[in-house]
Scaffold this active site. Structure first.
Site, PDB file in Angstrom:
ATOM      1  N   ASP A 331      31.094  42.887  51.792  1.00  0.00           N
ATOM      2  CA  ASP A 331      30.393  43.249  50.552  1.00  0.00           C
ATOM      3  C   ASP A 331      28.992  42.700  50.412  1.00  0.00           C
ATOM      4  O   ASP A 331      28.227  43.197  49.593  1.00  0.00           O
ATOM      5  CB  ASP A 331      31.165  42.776  49.310  1.00  0.00           C
ATOM      6  CG  ASP A 331      32.220  43.767  48.866  1.00  0.00           C
ATOM      7  OD1 ASP A 331      32.419  44.769  49.549  1.00  0.00           O
ATOM      8  OD2 ASP A 331      32.846  43.516  47.833  1.00  0.00           O
ATOM      9  N   ASP A 553      44.731  42.817  45.775  1.00  0.00           N
ATOM     10  CA  ASP A 553      43.278  42.868  45.666  1.00  0.00           C
ATOM     11  C   ASP A 553      42.761  41.997  44.533  1.00  0.00           C
ATOM     12  O   ASP A 553      41.616  41.543  44.572  1.00  0.00           O
ATOM     13  CB  ASP A 553      42.815  44.309  45.412  1.00  0.00           C
ATOM     14  CG  ASP A 553      43.023  45.201  46.621  1.00  0.00           C
ATOM     15  OD1 ASP A 553      42.815  44.735  47.745  1.00  0.00           O
ATOM     16  OD2 ASP A 553      43.388  46.372  46.421  1.00  0.00           O
TER      17      ASP A 553
END
Length: 613
Positions: A331, A553
């Protein structure tokens, strides 16, 4: 262990020229004009990716063995009645038995040693013999290299079957006969692809989680679940404490010692580790915010208390026989490209760049470590306005390292995300339906990259154009992108008459919004970890399971628990940035912190595995 999917930055584009798709072209061969004298040499490896008896898919892996190309045109002929229906990764046309494919704006530049892979769909009857001769820019693909006048196309065909980079319509990749590059971009001592010829490390931590769930569920489901213990998953260094281990997972030294114990004689073993603790980590979301602040002091902490100890362990001579595949900071750099409007990301970006440079320097110095930098996924970085700047950002950071581009062995996409590797019934993103291209559908919002196969190949071309070695390898995380189960389409539905309805009927990605990323309801295990899933000559060198299936997650804020991410709340919504709102798609009835075992999610993913377990 903080592992989550990635966000999507939707961007609607208007005023785009419509490009026809699925139309049989009738133009003749492109005119060829000579260019200046240059070293000339090339190979072409043809293979079929599927064959139903009346139709088939074909791809041609072209390798440039001479001077760099600025554009290319492939020509070849069929002996039978094979007829072009659609094509991608090039502008396709056919006249009689003669097929021509010309480069697009994004894949015309091919460096010496680089490859490009145009692919298409055809119909036929009778026999389906493979072509025997190919030419690129007027030069026959023999593999011989000489200094002679080369040629380049002076004009493109007058009509085409497709001009969009997209995926092959095969649910199981083909194997190309060409050999892989002899060395990697990572430098001395490396093999071209660390996954080839190696066994895979099986984490005892993950094996224990899987076996406990399989025993609890029992029956047919438990039997299928138990198979998951036989596949490699990555070890995540997602906080400083993970280096020595915590109450849930063992530390890095333990895992490397286990890898040594699992190593079989002289056969190499691959160990995957995720480097994931940048200052200001996860600036655009909340589920996995890091422990280190985005400050100068935080950068020093990252370097001295996180990267340095990891590098010291990996450099231990007793681990020299292990091929260590390091996934670098999921990310981080994509956020530096697309989320500068967020104060947290603008503040964190210089620390992201400096931190990744430092990590690459320290890890590249260890000869058996292979660095793979995270590039987001197609639903995030696939727009041209993101793809080009993304490659430039990766090049900027690589150029800041001591070894420059050589510090990077390759890149990884779809880390911890759900984007399909291929959309088998949507191979052409610009195919016209109801007078509009498919990528105009709300689900794609003018993003032409429908899947990771198309995105990785397009990004590879851009990365090489920006200075990276043509020998870089691309990894795809397939841990949860299978989308099997009863909702998966089993054949093409060509009856819908608008892009939205056509896409909804044919996409295997069952999310209502492509930006949904947290604990997705209906997701399934994807293709198993494998080296060279598209053959030895493909830029995609392995499928991997970086996200351990079954580990959450993230959780969401509640009255008793304020930290978390609303994107993980089944009752909340996500926004596409253009006024549209969508349910988050998170599995209802659960609130499991990031990295912790999520049994219901694991069972769902096994039930919906594609291919089935």
């Amino acid at each position: 262990m903080s592992m989550r999917g990635k966000r999507m930055r939707p961007k609607v584009k208007s005023g785009l020229a419509a490009v026809g798709g699925a139309v049989l072209a009738t133009a003749g061969l492109a005119a060829i004009a000579p260019s200046a004298s240059a070293a000339s040499g090339r190979t072409a490896a043809y293979s079929t990716t599927w064959d139903s008896g009346t139709g088939f898919g074909a791809q041609v892996v072209i390798t440039n063995l001479g001077s760099a190309w600025t554009n290319w045109t492939l020509t070849y002929s069929y002996a039978g009645n094979q007829t072009l229906q659609s094509g991608w990764n090039g502008t396709w046309s056919q006249t009689g038995k003669n097929v021509t494919v010309s480069s697009l704006s994004w894949n015309g530049a091919v460096a010496s040693g680089g490859t490009v892979t145009p692919a298409g769909n055809f119909t036929y009857s009778g026999t389906n013999a493979a072509p025997t001769s190919f030419a690129v820019n007027g030069v026959t693909c023999t593999g011989a290299v000489s200094s002679s006048p080369s040629t380049s196309p002076s004009s493109s065909p007058s009509s085409s079957a497709s001009s969009s980079p997209s995926s092959s319509p095969s649910s199981s990749p083909s194997s190309s006969p060409s050999s892989s590059p002899s060395s990697s971009g990572g430098g001395g001592g490396h093999v071209a692809n660390p996954y080839v010829g190696a066994t895979q490390y099986l984490s005892p931590d993950y094996t224990a989680e899987v076996n406990a769930q399989a025993a609890a569920d029992g029956g047919t489901l438990g039997t299928a679940e138990a198979k998951m213990a036989g596949y490699q998953t990555a070890v995540w260094m997602d906080h400083i404490g993970a280096i020595t281990g915590d109450s849930v997972h063992h530390g890095l030294t333990y895992h490397l010692d286990q890898a040594l114990a699992q190593k079989q004689g002289s056969t190499p073993i691959v160990f995957e580790v995720v480097i994931y603790d940048l200052p200001g980590r996860d600036c655009a979301a909340l589920a996995s915010n890091g422990e280190i602040p985005a400050t100068a002091a935080g950068l020093s902490e990252y370097e001295t208390q996180y990267i340095d100890p990891i590098a010291a362990i990996l450099a231990n001579p007793k681990y020299a026989g292990i091929r260590i595949s390091a996934v670098i900071e999921p990310d981080s750099l994509p956020n530096a490209v697309t989320n500068q409007s967020k104060t947290a990301c603008a503040t964190a970006t210089p620390y992201y760049e400096a931190g990744v440079e430092y990590a690459l320097n320290k890890l590249h110095a260890i000869s058996n470590v292979y660095n793979y930098v995270d590039i987001g996924h197609s639903g995030w970085m696939g727009w041209s306005s993101n793809l080009g700047p993304g490659a430039q950002e990766f090049a900027k950071v690589a150029n800041g390292t001591t070894a420059k581009f050589a510090s990077v062995d390759g890149f990884i996409s779809n880390t911890a995300n759900y984007t399909p590797t291929q959309e088998p019934f949507l191979p052409n993103s610009t195919m016209q339906v109801g007078g509009q291209p498919l990528d105009s559908a709300n689900f794609y919002q003018w993003n032409p990259m429908f899947d990771e196969y198309s995105y990785d190949n397009a990004m590879y071309t851009q990365l090489v154009a920006d200075g990276f070695s043509p020998n870089i390898g691309m990894l795809i995380d397939t841990s949860r992108n299978g989308w099997g189960g009863s909702s998966r389409p089993t054949s093409l539905n060509s009856s819908p008459t608008t892009p939205d309805t056509y896409v909804a009927a044919n996409k295997i990605d069952q999310r209502v919004f492509r930006g949904n990323w947290c604990n997705q309801n209906g997701a399934g295990i994807g293709a198993r970890p494998a080296a060279q899933p598209y053959g030895a000559s493909s830029h995609i060198i392995a499928f991997v399971w970086i996200k351990p299936p079954g580990e959450s997650d993230g959780d969401y804020p509640t009255a008793s628990h304020t930290h978390g991410d609303p994107h993980c709340d089944p009752a909340s919504t996500n926004s596409d940035g253009n006024g549209g709102t969508y349910a988050t798609g998170a599995i209802p009835g659960y609130d499991v912190p990031a990295g912790q075992w999520f049994g219901a999610e694991f069972s769902q993913e096994v039930k919906n595995a594609y291919p089935a377990l």
